[in-house]
Design a protein around this motif. Structure first.
Motif, mmCIF file in Angstrom:
data_model
loop_
_atom_site.group_PDB
_atom_site.id
_atom_site.type_symbol
_atom_site.label_atom_id
_atom_site.label_comp_id
_atom_site.label_asym_id
_atom_site.label_seq_id
_atom_site.Cartn_x
_atom_site.Cartn_y
_atom_site.Cartn_z
ATOM 1 N N TYR A 52 39.427 27.339 46.662
ATOM 2 C CA TYR A 52 38.959 28.710 46.465
ATOM 3 C C TYR A 52 37.444 28.727 46.330
ATOM 4 N N LYS A 53 36.772 28.572 47.468
ATOM 5 C CA LYS A 53 35.307 28.509 47.468
ATOM 6 C C LYS A 53 34.672 29.866 47.206
ATOM 7 N N ASN A 54 35.457 30.953 47.298
ATOM 8 C CA ASN A 54 34.938 32.295 47.039
ATOM 9 C C ASN A 54 35.431 32.883 45.722
ATOM 10 N N HIS A 55 36.319 32.182 45.037
ATOM 11 C CA HIS A 55 36.964 32.732 43.842
ATOM 12 C C HIS A 55 37.097 31.677 42.750
ATOM 13 N N HIS A 90 35.290 25.841 41.692
ATOM 14 C CA HIS A 90 35.753 25.990 43.071
ATOM 15 C C HIS A 90 36.395 24.685 43.551
ATOM 16 N N ALA A 122 41.241 28.466 51.537
ATOM 17 C CA ALA A 122 40.514 29.474 50.757
ATOM 18 C C ALA A 122 41.003 30.874 51.112
ATOM 19 N N GLY A 124 39.434 34.519 52.072
ATOM 20 C CA GLY A 124 38.200 35.154 52.501
ATOM 21 C C GLY A 124 37.900 36.376 51.648
ATOM 22 N N LEU A 125 36.759 36.965 51.902
ATOM 23 C CA LEU A 125 36.339 38.141 51.142
ATOM 24 C C LEU A 125 36.508 39.431 51.922
#
Length: 132
Positions: A52-55, A90, A122, A124-125
């Motif tokens: 989870y590179k965004n969360h 992350h 991951a 995405g946003l």
């Protein structure tokens, strides 16, 4: 205040499924709470690689049993009912499920609702927003 029941959210757009898991997303970004909250079931015999590179995520095991592996260190930990883990850096990790694993998950920033893992594991946003 609002009330949302797991049984009523199942089978709606709030339930997202993959081959390894299904997730009922009870709180989402458009609920304006600053985080999302999910009840997720991962299936016995599956192995899911996540990053989870965004969360940030915290997970509390309600039932079942799994092993989590920290991909950076190789450390492995048994996760069973009453255990919480937090992915505060992350962390790349792998979850190997021994018994159907039911957990409560919190994500920051909150998910929009339709996210599934990409090739890196991951979210995405840019997912579509779920509305009731």
């Amino acid at each position: 205040m609002f009330i949302r029941k797991l049984s009523e959210a199942q089978g709606t757009a709030r339930q997202v499924k993959s081959d390894n898991w299904n997730s009922v997303r009870l709180l989402l970004e458009n609920d304006n709470m600053g985080f999302s909250f999910h009840i997720t079931t991962l299936y016995a015999g599956t192995e899911t690689h996540m990053w989870y590179k965004n969360h940030f995520e915290s997970v509390y095991c309600i039932s079942g049993r799994a092993e989590i592996e920290d991909k950076a260190t190789g450390e492995r930990h048994l996760i069973e009912p009453g255990t919480m883990y937090a992915l505060n850096e992350h962390d790349q990790h792998c979850l190997r499920v021994q018994e159907d694993f039911v957990c409560a998950c919190v994500f920051n920033p909150p998910l929009k609702g339709t996210e599934v893992h990409d090739k890196d594991g991951a979210y995405g946003l840019d997912a579509e927003e779920v509305t009731d």
